[in-house]
Design an enzyme around this catalytic site. Sequence first.
Site, PDB file in Angstrom:
ATOM      1  N   TRP A  11      13.286 -59.288 -52.548  1.00 46.39           N
ATOM      2  CA  TRP A  11      12.827 -58.251 -51.629  1.00 46.39           C
ATOM      3  C   TRP A  11      11.578 -57.559 -52.166  1.00 46.39           C
ATOM      4  O   TRP A  11      10.615 -57.317 -51.438  1.00 46.39           O
ATOM      5  CB  TRP A  11      13.954 -57.268 -51.381  1.00 46.39           C
ATOM      6  CG  TRP A  11      13.788 -56.319 -50.239  1.00 46.39           C
ATOM      7  CD1 TRP A  11      14.176 -55.001 -50.219  1.00 46.39           C
ATOM      8  CD2 TRP A  11      13.253 -56.564 -48.921  1.00 46.39           C
ATOM      9  NE1 TRP A  11      13.904 -54.429 -48.998  1.00 46.39           N
ATOM     10  CE2 TRP A  11      13.338 -55.372 -48.184  1.00 46.39           C
ATOM     11  CE3 TRP A  11      12.697 -57.691 -48.316  1.00 46.39           C
ATOM     12  CZ2 TRP A  11      12.891 -55.266 -46.864  1.00 46.39           C
ATOM     13  CZ3 TRP A  11      12.250 -57.587 -47.002  1.00 46.39           C
ATOM     14  CH2 TRP A  11      12.357 -56.392 -46.298  1.00 46.39           C
ATOM     15  N   ALA A 127      13.484 -61.581 -46.762  1.00 43.13           N
ATOM     16  CA  ALA A 127      12.397 -61.750 -47.719  1.00 43.13           C
ATOM     17  C   ALA A 127      11.731 -63.110 -47.566  1.00 43.13           C
ATOM     18  O   ALA A 127      10.504 -63.223 -47.615  1.00 43.13           O
ATOM     19  CB  ALA A 127      12.932 -61.573 -49.141  1.00 43.13           C
ATOM     20  N   LYS A 177      25.894 -52.839 -42.067  1.00 44.07           N
ATOM     21  CA  LYS A 177      25.709 -54.181 -41.483  1.00 44.07           C
ATOM     22  C   LYS A 177      25.972 -55.269 -42.509  1.00 44.07           C
ATOM     23  O   LYS A 177      26.369 -56.384 -42.150  1.00 44.07           O
ATOM     24  CB  LYS A 177      24.319 -54.300 -40.865  1.00 44.07           C
ATOM     25  CG  LYS A 177      23.147 -54.051 -41.806  1.00 44.07           C
ATOM     26  CD  LYS A 177      22.678 -55.276 -42.554  1.00 44.07           C
ATOM     27  CE  LYS A 177      21.557 -54.927 -43.511  1.00 44.07           C
ATOM     28  NZ  LYS A 177      21.076 -56.085 -44.303  1.00 44.07           N
ATOM     29  N   ASP A 230      19.393 -55.290 -37.143  1.00 44.07           N
ATOM     30  CA  ASP A 230      19.673 -55.752 -38.498  1.00 44.07           C
ATOM     31  C   ASP A 230      21.034 -56.435 -38.581  1.00 44.07           C
ATOM     32  O   ASP A 230      21.211 -57.429 -39.291  1.00 44.07           O
ATOM     33  CB  ASP A 230      19.613 -54.561 -39.460  1.00 44.07           C
ATOM     34  CG  ASP A 230      19.254 -54.969 -40.875  1.00 44.07           C
ATOM     35  OD1 ASP A 230      19.050 -56.167 -41.114  1.00 44.07           O
ATOM     36  OD2 ASP A 230      19.193 -54.084 -41.755  1.00 44.07           O
ATOM     37  N   SER A 240      21.032 -64.839 -45.117  1.00 42.10           N
ATOM     38  CA  SER A 240      21.671 -63.587 -45.527  1.00 42.10           C
ATOM     39  C   SER A 240      22.625 -63.833 -46.688  1.00 42.10           C
ATOM     40  O   SER A 240      23.553 -64.643 -46.593  1.00 42.10           O
ATOM     41  CB  SER A 240      22.435 -62.974 -44.351  1.00 42.10           C
ATOM     42  OG  SER A 240      23.364 -62.001 -44.796  1.00 42.10           O
TER      43      SER A 240
END
Length: 312
Positions: A11, A127, A177, A230, A240
């Site tokens: 990130w 990212a 989330k 998100d 993810s």
Amino acid sequence: MEIAVFGGGAWGRALAFAFGEKNEVKIISRRDLNEPLKKLNGALISKGSAPIEQVDLQRGLKAALYVIAISVQHLREWFQNASLPKNAKVLIASKGIEVLNRAFVSEIAKDFIDPNSLCFLAGPSFAAEIIQGLPCALVIHSNNQALALEFANKTPSFIRAYAQQDIIGGEIAGAYKNVIAIAGGVCDGLKLGNSAKASLLSRGLVEMQRFGAFFGGKTETFLGLSGAGDLFLTANSILSRNYRVGLGLAQNKPLEVVLEELGEVAEGVKTTNAIVEIARKYGIYTPIASELALLLKGKSVLESMNDLIRRA
């Protein structure tokens, strides 16, 4: 303008690449940035539109704006060691809840930085996609809208950044989330079907909003990019980390093995326990997070998911 990015994980590197389009960027990290990360498919930030220089902490502190991409569980210690100026202009890109003190990111940050100098990044993004220059829309939450707009104007041409208030709503959505994304990975890993997945995510969004509303979060935040956007991204993509944790659990792998194979931080694991403890303290109904916490502690994945779907 010079921007310092603190954190050399996927990130941090992606954000350094992004801000490097319009600004001079320095990155501060203990990692060797010449070493490719699996998360970024081997991409290096030096391939960006502008060179990114890795510098030490003292040099980084000379920048005009700071972007922080440090794991939430280490954020308090990082602030203590970094000794940023109290009035530093800071954009925090970390998402999660501190387990040790059950603290939100803004609660950690305000112990070290003037609240009027703080911004928080939210919204759907990976990212690996940002470092390719793929378009996305993000939200910068802050009580200081002028500062939020200043950061927004520094983002690259492929990012549409909105400035909004509702800090608590944005950070709770960004943390919660990840929890629902783990459950989403389990659902897909067990091949429970699209209907079950839709039910899970819909009720997960309601649960996020209920939890956030208790602390003053606004409904529109949870229905926008910071919340629903998100959530739908993170709970549906192999990119993810939290979703991949769920996939691993669905294969009946022990959590320790899943995390070892992942090789990266999945904030949702620790965030789940923090949310359940906070919910228990204040009497907030969080059936999905509560069931997921049991799964993470070793409950049968099939039993847990069946109970989760029935309760959700």
